[in-house]
Design a protein around this motif. Structure first.
Motif, PDB file in Angstrom:
ATOM      1  N   ALA A   1       1.697   1.542  -4.542  1.00 29.57           N
ATOM      2  CA  ALA A   1       0.421   0.562  -4.849  1.00 29.57           C
ATOM      3  C   ALA A   1      -0.456   1.048  -5.804  1.00 29.57           C
ATOM      4  CB  ALA A   1      -0.381   0.896  -3.334  1.00 29.57           C
ATOM      5  N   GLN A   2      -0.615   0.065  -6.455  1.00 32.88           N
ATOM      6  CA  GLN A   2      -1.707  -0.092  -7.801  1.00 32.88           C
ATOM      7  C   GLN A   2      -3.209  -0.043  -7.411  1.00 32.88           C
ATOM      8  OE1 GLN A   2      -0.143   0.708 -10.864  1.00 32.88           O
ATOM      9  NE2 GLN A   2       1.461   1.010  -9.377  1.00 32.88           N
ATOM     10  N   GLU A   3      -3.510  -0.595  -6.239  1.00 34.61           N
ATOM     11  CA  GLU A   3      -4.805  -0.721  -6.000  1.00 34.61           C
ATOM     12  C   GLU A   3      -5.484   0.553  -5.697  1.00 34.61           C
ATOM     13  OE1 GLU A   3      -8.215  -1.263  -5.252  1.00 34.61           O
ATOM     14  OE2 GLU A   3      -7.266  -3.525  -5.409  1.00 34.61           O
ATOM     15  N   ALA A   4      -6.380   0.741  -6.116  1.00 35.64           N
ATOM     16  CA  ALA A   4      -7.108   2.231  -6.193  1.00 35.64           C
ATOM     17  C   ALA A   4      -7.797   2.332  -4.993  1.00 35.64           C
ATOM     18  CB  ALA A   4      -8.277   2.502  -7.283  1.00 35.64           C
ATOM     19  N   LYS A   5      -8.202   1.132  -4.322  1.00 41.40           N
ATOM     20  CA  LYS A   5      -8.987   1.394  -2.856  1.00 41.40           C
ATOM     21  C   LYS A   5      -7.629   1.821  -1.556  1.00 41.40           C
ATOM     22  CE  LYS A   5     -12.382  -1.672  -4.107  1.00 41.40           C
ATOM     23  NZ  LYS A   5     -13.037  -3.106  -3.881  1.00 41.40           N
ATOM     24  N   TYR A   6      -6.606   1.753  -1.991  1.00 38.70           N
ATOM     25  CA  TYR A   6      -5.413   2.280  -0.940  1.00 38.70           C
ATOM     26  C   TYR A   6      -4.741   3.329  -1.352  1.00 38.70           C
ATOM     27  CZ  TYR A   6      -5.224  -2.799  -0.192  1.00 38.70           C
ATOM     28  OH  TYR A   6      -5.723  -4.060   0.317  1.00 38.70           O
TER      29      TYR A   6
ATOM     30  N   VAL B   1     -10.816  -5.421   1.903  1.00 39.96           N
ATOM     31  CA  VAL B   1      -9.831  -5.581   0.681  1.00 39.96           C
ATOM     32  C   VAL B   1      -9.283  -6.897   0.789  1.00 39.96           C
ATOM     33  CG1 VAL B   1      -8.526  -4.777  -1.334  1.00 39.96           C
ATOM     34  CG2 VAL B   1     -10.259  -3.022   0.247  1.00 39.96           C
ATOM     35  N   VAL B   2      -8.466  -7.088   1.501  1.00 42.71           N
ATOM     36  CA  VAL B   2      -7.523  -8.274   1.640  1.00 42.71           C
ATOM     37  C   VAL B   2      -8.027  -9.414   1.981  1.00 42.71           C
ATOM     38  CG1 VAL B   2      -5.384  -8.986   2.859  1.00 42.71           C
ATOM     39  CG2 VAL B   2      -5.387  -6.818   2.492  1.00 42.71           C
ATOM     40  N   LYS B   3      -9.288  -9.516   2.695  1.00 41.58           N
ATOM     41  CA  LYS B   3      -9.980 -10.670   3.182  1.00 41.58           C
ATOM     42  C   LYS B   3     -10.640 -11.095   1.915  1.00 41.58           C
ATOM     43  CE  LYS B   3     -11.391 -11.874   6.853  1.00 41.58           C
ATOM     44  NZ  LYS B   3     -12.016 -12.178   8.253  1.00 41.58           N
ATOM     45  N   LYS B   4     -11.099 -10.332   1.025  1.00 40.35           N
ATOM     46  CA  LYS B   4     -11.662 -10.964  -0.163  1.00 40.35           C
ATOM     47  C   LYS B   4     -10.761 -11.571  -1.123  1.00 40.35           C
ATOM     48  CE  LYS B   4     -15.584  -7.425  -0.317  1.00 40.35           C
ATOM     49  NZ  LYS B   4     -16.056  -6.214  -0.757  1.00 40.35           N
ATOM     50  N   ARG B   5      -9.654 -10.880  -1.168  1.00 42.34           N
ATOM     51  CA  ARG B   5      -8.499 -11.781  -1.837  1.00 42.34           C
ATOM     52  C   ARG B   5      -8.151 -12.979  -1.349  1.00 42.34           C
ATOM     53  NH1 ARG B   5      -7.062  -7.484  -5.426  1.00 42.34           N
ATOM     54  NH2 ARG B   5      -6.362  -5.410  -4.531  1.00 42.34           N
ATOM     55  N   LEU B   6      -8.095 -12.854  -0.209  1.00 34.45           N
ATOM     56  CA  LEU B   6      -7.768 -14.332   0.628  1.00 34.45           C
ATOM     57  C   LEU B   6      -9.031 -15.263   0.092  1.00 34.45           C
ATOM     58  CD1 LEU B   6      -6.309 -13.169   4.019  1.00 34.45           C
ATOM     59  CD2 LEU B   6      -4.785 -13.958   2.175  1.00 34.45           C
ATOM     60  N   LYS B   7      -9.943 -14.954   0.432  1.00 28.88           N
ATOM     61  CA  LYS B   7     -10.780 -15.939  -0.043  1.00 28.88           C
ATOM     62  C   LYS B   7     -11.008 -16.523  -1.069  1.00 28.88           C
ATOM     63  CE  LYS B   7     -14.186 -14.648   3.629  1.00 28.88           C
ATOM     64  NZ  LYS B   7     -15.446 -14.164   4.247  1.00 28.88           N
ATOM     65  N   ARG B   8     -10.662 -15.593  -2.318  1.00 28.29           N
ATOM     66  CA  ARG B   8     -10.649 -15.843  -3.566  1.00 28.29           C
ATOM     67  C   ARG B   8      -9.583 -17.059  -3.956  1.00 28.29           C
ATOM     68  NH1 ARG B   8     -12.014 -10.346  -5.135  1.00 28.29           N
ATOM     69  NH2 ARG B   8      -9.794  -9.956  -5.319  1.00 28.29           N
TER      70      ARG B   8
ATOM     71  N   TYR C   1       0.766  -1.120  -0.015  1.00 31.36           N
ATOM     72  CA  TYR C   1       0.185   0.083  -0.025  1.00 31.36           C
ATOM     73  C   TYR C   1       1.034   1.113  -0.035  1.00 31.36           C
ATOM     74  CZ  TYR C   1       0.526   0.646   5.021  1.00 31.36           C
ATOM     75  OH  TYR C   1       1.056   0.844   6.427  1.00 31.36           O
ATOM     76  N   THR C   2       1.915   1.138  -0.444  1.00 27.47           N
ATOM     77  CA  THR C   2       3.046   2.151  -0.618  1.00 27.47           C
ATOM     78  C   THR C   2       2.211   3.457  -1.279  1.00 27.47           C
ATOM     79  OG1 THR C   2       4.818   0.703  -1.080  1.00 27.47           O
ATOM     80  CG2 THR C   2       5.349   3.095  -1.473  1.00 27.47           C
ATOM     81  N   PRO C   3       2.537   4.582  -0.364  1.00 30.34           N
ATOM     82  CA  PRO C   3       1.902   5.944  -0.956  1.00 30.34           C
ATOM     83  C   PRO C   3       2.657   6.534  -1.837  1.00 30.34           C
ATOM     84  CG  PRO C   3       2.949   6.280   1.032  1.00 30.34           C
ATOM     85  CD  PRO C   3       3.044   4.839   0.823  1.00 30.34           C
ATOM     86  N   GLY C   4       1.946   7.250  -2.794  1.00 30.50           N
ATOM     87  CA  GLY C   4       2.275   8.076  -3.730  1.00 30.50           C
ATOM     88  C   GLY C   4       2.799   9.613  -3.457  1.00 30.50           C
TER      89      GLY C   4
ATOM     90  N   GLN D   1      -6.263   6.161   4.667  1.00 30.02           N
ATOM     91  CA  GLN D   1      -6.732   7.455   4.111  1.00 30.02           C
ATOM     92  C   GLN D   1      -7.761   6.694   2.806  1.00 30.02           C
ATOM     93  OE1 GLN D   1      -2.948   9.023   2.675  1.00 30.02           O
ATOM     94  NE2 GLN D   1      -2.771   9.885   4.746  1.00 30.02           N
ATOM     95  N   ASN D   2      -8.233   5.525   2.963  1.00 26.94           N
ATOM     96  CA  ASN D   2      -9.203   5.254   1.941  1.00 26.94           C
ATOM     97  C   ASN D   2     -10.069   4.142   2.487  1.00 26.94           C
ATOM     98  OD1 ASN D   2     -10.664   4.673  -0.446  1.00 26.94           O
ATOM     99  ND2 ASN D   2      -9.252   5.336  -1.759  1.00 26.94           N
ATOM    100  N   ARG D   3     -10.179   2.882   1.656  1.00 27.84           N
ATOM    101  CA  ARG D   3     -11.007   1.651   2.103  1.00 27.84           C
ATOM    102  C   ARG D   3     -10.271   1.182   3.248  1.00 27.84           C
ATOM    103  NH1 ARG D   3     -16.134   2.354   0.945  1.00 27.84           N
ATOM    104  NH2 ARG D   3     -16.674   0.448   1.058  1.00 27.84           N
ATOM    105  N   ASP D   4     -11.302   0.404   4.071  1.00 31.71           N
ATOM    106  CA  ASP D   4     -10.820  -0.427   5.221  1.00 31.71           C
ATOM    107  C   ASP D   4      -9.870  -1.753   4.419  1.00 31.71           C
ATOM    108  OD1 ASP D   4     -10.408  -2.192   7.234  1.00 31.71           O
ATOM    109  OD2 ASP D   4     -11.996  -1.616   8.272  1.00 31.71           O
ATOM    110  N   TYR D   5      -8.693  -1.752   4.893  1.00 30.94           N
ATOM    111  CA  TYR D   5      -7.866  -2.938   3.979  1.00 30.94           C
ATOM    112  C   TYR D   5      -8.371  -4.154   4.779  1.00 30.94           C
ATOM    113  CZ  TYR D   5      -5.155  -3.945   8.303  1.00 30.94           C
ATOM    114  OH  TYR D   5      -4.651  -3.899   9.614  1.00 30.94           O
ATOM    115  N   HIS D   6      -8.968  -4.437   5.803  1.00 29.75           N
ATOM    116  CA  HIS D   6      -9.277  -5.631   6.201  1.00 29.75           C
ATOM    117  C   HIS D   6     -10.559  -6.251   5.207  1.00 29.75           C
ATOM    118  CE1 HIS D   6      -8.139  -3.965  10.172  1.00 29.75           C
ATOM    119  NE2 HIS D   6      -7.922  -4.839  10.450  1.00 29.75           N
TER     120      HIS D   6
END
Length: 346
Positions: free
Chosen positions: A256-261, A106-113, A76-79, A99-104
């Motif tokens: 970070a490339q993830e827009a939600k971060y 976002v990450v949990k959805k990736r882990l489940k997939r 989640y490296t900032p720009g 500073q944006n969406r709750d990472y819990h």
């Protein structure tokens, strides 16, 4: 291609920066370290660390059937320079991760997939459990054991690829997967993270006293903050990034490339006066989907009042004065302290 190799490729395809594997028996030193930390009272009000210490200290206690632990790192490296806002005392400093969406989520959805993929790709109907920071799992020691990075002198995980800016997720599984080598320490003689801490929260390298840590004080600590520590908070109203931001290993980390971060414009450096006026409904609306929401309006405005008191800005006197009539006693206390520190307008 073997299952472990395919798993790592799929992890990258799902958006994870790194994927490494260790076993549930690879952190034998953790129970004693955790006992010492708790015995010294360095966990402060975080009683949940004590309540399930046996689970946190030993993954085999948490889930005896687990054979492998898949550790994932997501950057989640900032720009932007997260320390720049510290030079704007009438503005609020919010930790980069919030500073944006709750990472819990976002990450949990990736882990489940990724977990679903693993179940389908493997033979024998394996079981999995996924964890992101909200369960009694020793993510940082497991991350080091798996080779994601090493626990630096600030006790956070540092990666040669991602620096200090990354979230950690774990998938426990009954599959017996190939393990990676643990990561070794690469801090050397560097003390940047220790020396930058505004509240001297590190009694020694690789040791943290959470009771003095700004992240703990602004997020976990309930009630008034010790007056001796309040000036050290500066304008940090939710978390603190100082020890992460100064780490030299960050120069190797890509944004970070993830827009939600990526930071929301209204959370980069919001005016303290604006945040101080939030009522409960306004707070909930502004921080919907944000990790900030979980501390509640009163604790949040308490932090804002401390920042106002540290601002030295006479223009904020009326804002502080208004908060001295707040319904919450801790906010009133913080506002009175702030008002006493602010110069008269002249």
């Amino acid at each position: 291609m073997d299952l472990t190799t395919r798993l790592k490729e799929e992890a990258r395809a799902q958006g994870f920066t790194l994927c490494r594997i260790c076993g549930p028996d690879d952190i034998p030193e953790v129970p004693e370290r955790l006992r010492a930390f708790l015995a010294a009272g360095r966990h402060g009000q975080m009683s949940w660390l004590e309540d399930r210490a046996s689970w946190r200290g030993d993954p085999r206690v948490l889930w005896p059937e687990a054979q492998s632990i898949i550790m994932l790192g997501e950057s989640y490296t900032p720009g932007h320079d997260p320390l720049e806002v510290l030079g704007q005392p009438d503005r609020a400093a919010i930790s980069v991760y919030a500073q944006n969406r709750d990472y819990h989520d976002v990450v949990k959805k990736r882990l489940k997939r990724l977990g679903r993929w693993l179940i389908e790709a493997a033979e024998g109907a394996p079981e999995i459990k996924v964890f992101v920071d909200t369960a009694p799992v020793a993510e940082k020691p497991l991350g080091q054991a798996a080779g994601l990075g090493w626990q630096g002198k600030h006790t956070n995980l540092v990666s040669r690829e991602m620096g200090s800016w990354f979230f950690i997720g774990a998938i426990f599984t009954t599959l017996d997967l190939d393990r990676d080598a643990p990561e070794s320490d690469h801090c050397g003689s560097c003390r940047a993270c220790l020396d930058v801490c505004p509240t001297d929260a590190f009694p020694a390298p690789y040791q943290l006293d959470a009771r003095r840590c700004i992240s703990y004080l602004t997020i976990e600590h309930k009630g008034p903050v010790d007056e001796a520590l309040r000036p050290g908070l500066g304008n940090r109203i939710y978390g603190c990034d100082d020890c992460l931001a100064v780490c030299p290993w960050n120069k190797f980390a890509a944004e970070a490339q993830e827009a939600k971060y990526q930071a929301r414009d209204d959370l980069l450096a919001p005016p303290l006066a604006e945040l101080a006026m939030l009522d409960d409904a306004g707070f909930r609306a502004r921080f919907s989907g944000s990790p900030i929401k979980r501390i509640g309006r009163d604790r949040f405005v308490r932090n804002v009042a401390y920042a106002i008191g540290n601002s030295g800005d006479a223009a904020l006197r009326e804002v502080a004065r208004a908060l001295t009539e707040d319904a919450d006693p801790t906010v009133r206390d913080a506002a009175r302290w702030a008002l006493a520190r602010l110069p008269e307008e002249g």
